[in-house]
Design a protein around this motif. Structure first.
Motif, PDB file in Angstrom:
ATOM      1  N   HIS A 564      16.001  28.731  33.772  1.00 35.08           N
ATOM      2  CA  HIS A 564      16.385  29.288  35.433  1.00 35.08           C
ATOM      3  C   HIS A 564      17.845  29.640  34.902  1.00 35.08           C
ATOM      4  N   ARG A 565      18.581  29.053  33.928  1.00 33.98           N
ATOM      5  CA  ARG A 565      19.987  29.378  33.621  1.00 33.98           C
ATOM      6  C   ARG A 565      19.815  30.696  32.734  1.00 33.98           C
ATOM      7  N   LEU A 566      20.025  31.653  33.421  1.00 28.97           N
ATOM      8  CA  LEU A 566      19.879  33.003  32.624  1.00 28.97           C
ATOM      9  C   LEU A 566      20.629  33.379  31.410  1.00 28.97           C
ATOM     10  N   SER A 567      21.854  32.753  31.467  1.00 29.11           N
ATOM     11  CA  SER A 567      22.865  33.025  30.427  1.00 29.11           C
ATOM     12  C   SER A 567      21.950  32.204  29.067  1.00 29.11           C
ATOM     13  N   THR A 568      21.192  31.360  28.794  1.00 27.41           N
ATOM     14  CA  THR A 568      20.929  30.822  27.889  1.00 27.41           C
ATOM     15  C   THR A 568      19.848  31.647  27.227  1.00 27.41           C
ATOM     16  N   ILE A 569      19.028  32.822  28.044  1.00 23.26           N
ATOM     17  CA  ILE A 569      18.009  33.528  27.291  1.00 23.26           C
ATOM     18  C   ILE A 569      18.366  34.802  27.303  1.00 23.26           C
ATOM     19  N   ALA A 570      19.632  35.006  27.776  1.00 21.04           N
ATOM     20  CA  ALA A 570      19.891  36.766  27.981  1.00 21.04           C
ATOM     21  C   ALA A 570      20.042  37.569  26.473  1.00 21.04           C
ATOM     22  N   ALA A 571      20.418  36.654  25.533  1.00 19.44           N
ATOM     23  CA  ALA A 571      20.234  37.367  24.264  1.00 19.44           C
ATOM     24  C   ALA A 571      19.194  37.393  23.584  1.00 19.44           C
ATOM     25  N   LEU A 572      17.991  36.870  24.224  1.00 23.77           N
ATOM     26  CA  LEU A 572      16.513  37.302  23.303  1.00 23.77           C
ATOM     27  C   LEU A 572      16.137  38.610  23.326  1.00 23.77           C
ATOM     28  N   ASP A 573      15.127  38.693  22.630  1.00 24.05           N
ATOM     29  CA  ASP A 573      14.639  40.306  22.194  1.00 24.05           C
ATOM     30  C   ASP A 573      14.318  40.885  23.502  1.00 24.05           C
ATOM     31  N   ARG A 574      13.264  40.146  24.247  1.00 23.95           N
ATOM     32  CA  ARG A 574      12.886  40.726  25.523  1.00 23.95           C
ATOM     33  C   ARG A 574      12.699  39.653  26.605  1.00 23.95           C
ATOM     34  N   LEU A 575      13.052  40.389  27.806  1.00 26.08           N
ATOM     35  CA  LEU A 575      12.905  39.302  28.802  1.00 26.08           C
ATOM     36  C   LEU A 575      11.585  39.801  29.795  1.00 26.08           C
ATOM     37  N   ILE A 576      10.760  38.744  30.181  1.00 28.25           N
ATOM     38  CA  ILE A 576       9.404  39.177  31.043  1.00 28.25           C
ATOM     39  C   ILE A 576       9.946  38.772  32.490  1.00 28.25           C
ATOM     40  N   VAL A 577      10.072  39.521  33.509  1.00 30.97           N
ATOM     41  CA  VAL A 577      10.253  39.215  34.674  1.00 30.97           C
ATOM     42  C   VAL A 577       8.826  39.188  35.654  1.00 30.97           C
ATOM     43  N   LEU A 578       8.702  37.479  35.726  1.00 34.67           N
ATOM     44  CA  LEU A 578       7.337  37.449  36.612  1.00 34.67           C
ATOM     45  C   LEU A 578       7.921  36.997  37.988  1.00 34.67           C
ATOM     46  N   ASP A 579       6.898  37.488  39.080  1.00 31.36           N
ATOM     47  CA  ASP A 579       6.887  37.322  40.591  1.00 31.36           C
ATOM     48  C   ASP A 579       5.484  37.256  40.958  1.00 31.36           C
ATOM     49  N   GLN A 580       5.109  35.781  41.605  1.00 33.15           N
ATOM     50  CA  GLN A 580       3.966  35.771  42.119  1.00 33.15           C
ATOM     51  C   GLN A 580       2.731  35.984  41.132  1.00 33.15           C
ATOM     52  N   GLY A 581       2.819  35.673  39.871  1.00 35.25           N
ATOM     53  CA  GLY A 581       1.843  35.936  39.057  1.00 35.25           C
ATOM     54  C   GLY A 581       1.673  37.355  38.180  1.00 35.25           C
ATOM     55  N   ARG A 582       2.659  38.103  38.638  1.00 34.43           N
ATOM     56  CA  ARG A 582       2.525  39.374  38.113  1.00 34.43           C
ATOM     57  C   ARG A 582       4.035  39.692  37.245  1.00 34.43           C
ATOM     58  N   ILE A 583       3.721  40.515  36.407  1.00 36.12           N
ATOM     59  CA  ILE A 583       4.738  41.034  35.491  1.00 36.12           C
ATOM     60  C   ILE A 583       5.479  42.214  36.210  1.00 36.12           C
ATOM     61  N   VAL A 584       6.519  42.030  36.604  1.00 30.04           N
ATOM     62  CA  VAL A 584       7.317  43.161  37.623  1.00 30.04           C
ATOM     63  C   VAL A 584       8.271  43.895  36.868  1.00 30.04           C
ATOM     64  N   ASP A 585       8.601  43.280  35.584  1.00 30.63           N
ATOM     65  CA  ASP A 585       9.811  44.045  34.773  1.00 30.63           C
ATOM     66  C   ASP A 585       9.804  43.354  33.491  1.00 30.63           C
ATOM     67  N   SER A 586      10.240  44.208  32.314  1.00 29.20           N
ATOM     68  CA  SER A 586      10.363  43.716  31.196  1.00 29.20           C
ATOM     69  C   SER A 586      11.484  44.452  30.448  1.00 29.20           C
ATOM     70  N   GLY A 587      12.228  43.993  29.669  1.00 29.25           N
ATOM     71  CA  GLY A 587      13.002  44.656  28.725  1.00 29.25           C
ATOM     72  C   GLY A 587      14.164  43.856  28.472  1.00 29.25           C
ATOM     73  N   SER A 588      15.168  44.280  27.941  1.00 27.37           N
ATOM     74  CA  SER A 588      16.531  43.578  27.411  1.00 27.37           C
ATOM     75  C   SER A 588      17.328  43.375  28.459  1.00 27.37           C
ATOM     76  N   HIS A 589      18.427  42.282  28.613  1.00 29.34           N
ATOM     77  CA  HIS A 589      19.126  42.010  29.438  1.00 29.34           C
ATOM     78  C   HIS A 589      19.832  42.928  30.222  1.00 29.34           C
ATOM     79  N   ALA A 590      20.274  43.830  29.262  1.00 24.30           N
ATOM     80  CA  ALA A 590      21.448  44.969  29.674  1.00 24.30           C
ATOM     81  C   ALA A 590      20.365  45.892  30.337  1.00 24.30           C
ATOM     82  N   GLU A 591      19.017  46.195  29.929  1.00 24.86           N
ATOM     83  CA  GLU A 591      18.161  47.223  30.768  1.00 24.86           C
ATOM     84  C   GLU A 591      17.751  46.601  31.926  1.00 24.86           C
TER      85      GLU A 591
END
Length: 621
Positions: A564-591
């Motif tokens: 939940h503390r996004l700063s701890t995972i912001a440097a990972l290769d890719r972030l998957i954004v979930l909302d109500q069981g659906r993938i609503v977005d994905s990409g790097s932190h900057a994107e």
């Protein structure tokens, strides 16, 4: 010699003999009991045979007393030995040699061969079967209740079985011999015993169901009181923080009051029945003695027969007290067996496929292929989720609470079965591999890591079977745990890595537990790594050190991180954004920040709250 014999007898039944761990125990009390004792049916038959022999000898002793009295009354001292010496010698041999041998055989089989081994074998098999249940099985019940059912199953099945085939068998044989003797001597003499038996059976019919019901109420009172006490002890910090000691005392006092009332209700029944039984017993003795005297006065009974008759009746009277409680105990044990059966004998919700093979991880690629999952609800959490994670890719799962982040991880671990679709690792459907091999290839650190009430070393070594002391120490050092571990000690004087951590690790702080859990995963060194709020319980300085170790650990691994503390995972290769069981977005932190979607709003909220002057797009992770 006896020690060697005992060792031989004690190894006739293997407590840990292999068995089909997937076979669901049958429903129904008697099938459930037979399922557990059928492997020792031969020994049970021997118990019955030796019990028959011993009870027969016991009954014969009273007949021998009568014969001996008559012998003294009719023979002279000069001729008794010459005329009946071989009978006297045979009687002495029966009592001095045969009776102890039969007694030893019966008790050796019961006490050395069957009782300890079969009791613990039942417990072991039920424990192993219970471990095979899915996670939801344990989440829907109390751990204390489950363990109590497993423990009591062994004792209750063994108790009900042995009491029926040994003790009740003994009593029935004795009663049959007594009735045979009385009937042969005089039908008039048999009538009081038959009447007494009828009244005794009627008393049992009245007593046992009521005693069973009141015993269950008493047992419920005991378990309720125990539960309240354990609940207060387990949550003692909450009790003290909210100054609720008076409320807890009142709660336990109310429970104890109800328990005491149920105990008195049971005791009242036992006292009343005991008085009735003793009155019946006294009448039987008086009537039998009176009839014997009358028959003797008419020349139809010898003094020896009178002595045997009174002796048999006194033995029946003596047996009647423990027999009525024995019958009650059998029914109570059967009730306990039923409770255990209802808890244990449930099919496993999640099993390995019949032809399941071990998982082989060469690269660590993961694919969620059109996955559906609903936790048993009508509305599904995942309806058609597809996600590909490349070998060695480090991804972060982001989203509000309830979005499905932890559920996705649980499906990867196959803690729950998918309702549709597949989860693949290196192209292998995890539903077709063994669960143990799957979880052996995944290391996981959670936010709330509970530890086993064992030593620090044992908890770290849980990550790898056969780990050396040096490997355990090295893992602790990498997790920044070595220094605080060296300063630990427990109430038994154990120190350092040998010190015990308490139930669920309560003797350690949250940060210390987290570091031990990280050391455990570092030692496991699995090709797939899951981090679920892995550093949330650590202070900033320790977290920075651990993050360096985790970054090193991630090299060459496929990583799924939740935070939940996004700063701890912001440097990972890719972030998957979930909302109500659906993938609503994905990409790097900057994107994701640049797109201004859900992730950007979450990031803005966090960075705005803690780093008000920072630019969201340039704030370092």
């Amino acid at each position: 010699m006896f020690a060697a014999l005992f060792r031989y007898l004690e190894t006739r039944i293997d407590v840990f003999a292999p068995f089909d761990e997937r076979e669901t125990p049958p429903r129904g009390v008697w099938p459930f009991m037979w399922h557990h004792i059928k492997g020792v049916k031969g020994w049970m038959a021997l118990i019955m045979l030796t019990g028959l022999a011993f009870s027969g000898i016991e009954a014969m002793m009273y007949l021998m007393v009568g014969w001996f009295v008559d012998l003294l009354a009719t023979q002279s001292p000069q001729t008794i030995w010459s005329d009946h010496g071989w009978l006297l010698t045979g009687a002495a041999f029966l009592l001095v040699v045969v009776r102890p041998i039969v007694y030893f055989a019966n008790h050796a089989i019961v006490d050395q061969v069957v009782v300890p081994q079969i009791t613990n074998q039942i417990r072991w098999r039920n424990h192993v079967y219970t471990l095979g249940h899915a996670l939801s099985y344990f989440q829907n019940d109390f751990a204390g209740r489950l363990s109590a059912r497993v423990i009591q199953a062994g004792q209750s099945i063994r108790g009900a079985t042995i009491e029926v085939i040994d003790d009740l068998w003994y009593a029935l044989i004795f009663v049959a011999v007594a009735l045979g003797f009385f009937g042969k001597t005089s039908l008039w003499l048999a009538l009081p015993v038959v009447a007494w038996l009828g009244a005794y059976v009627a008393l049992l019919i009245y007593f046992v169901p009521r005693a069973k019901k009141r015993s269950e109420a008493n047992s419920l009172g005991r378990s309720s009181t125990t539960g309240r006490i354990v609940d207060a002890y387990t949550n003692i910090l909450t009790v003290k923080l909210f100054a609720r000691a008076d409320a807890e005392r009142s709660s336990v006092r109310d429970s104890l009051t109800r328990w005491n009332a149920s105990f008195l209700h049971l005791s009242r029944l036992i006292t009343g029945v005991s008085v009735i039984l003793q009155t019946m017993n006294s009448l039987l003795v008086v009537v039998t003695a009176g009839l014997s005297l009358w028959l003797w006065s008419h020349g139809e009974m010898t003094p020896g027969a009178v002595a045997a008759a009174i002796g048999l009746v006194l033995r029946l009277v003596q047996m009647s007290g423990w027999l009525i409680h024995l019958v009650r105990g059998v029914f109570e044990n059967i009730g306990s067996v039923q409770e255990s059966m209802e808890t244990i004998a449930k099919p496993h919700d999640l099993t390995d496929a019949p032809d399941a093979v071990p998982l082989v991880v060469d690269k660590g690629g993961i694919r969620f292929d059109h996955v559906r999952f609903n936790y048993g609800r009508q509305a599904g959490l995942f309806e058609d989720l597809t996600l590909d994670i490349k070998p060695g890719e480090r991804i972060g799962l982001v989203g509000p609470s309830g979005a499905g982040k932890s559920t996705l991880v649980n499906l990867l671990l196959r803690l729950y079965p998918v309702a549709g679709g597949r989860v693949l690792i290196d192209g292998q459907d995890i539903a077709l591999v063994t669960q143990d091999s799957l979880r052996a290839q995944i290391g996981m650190v959670t936010q709330d890591n509970s530890l086993l009430h064992r030593s620090i070393g044992d908890n770290i070594a849980y990550g790898r079977i056969g780990a050396t002391e040096g490997e355990i120490t090295a893992a602790a050092e990498r997790a920044s745990a070595h220094d605080f571990v060296q300063g630990l000690s427990d109430q038994d004087g154990r120190q350092g890595f040998e010190s015990r951590v308490g139930e669920r690790g309560v003797k350690l702080s949250g940060g210390q537990r987290q570091r031990i859990a990280i050391a455990r995963v570092l030692l496991k060194d699995a090709p797939i790594l899951i981090l679920d709020e892995a550093t949330s319980a650590l202070d900033s300085e320790v977290e920075a050190t651990i993050q360096e170790q985790l970054t090193s650990l991630m090299q060459g691994k496929t990583v799924i991180a939740i935070a939940h503390r996004l700063s701890t995972i912001a440097a990972l290769d890719r972030l998957i954004v979930l909302d109500q069981g659906r993938i609503v977005d994905s990409g790097s932190h900057a994107e994701l920040v640049a797109r201004g979607g859900l992730y950007a709003r979450l990031w803005s909220r966090q960075s705005g709250g803690f780093l008000a002057a920072a630019d969201p797009e340039t704030t370092p992770a």
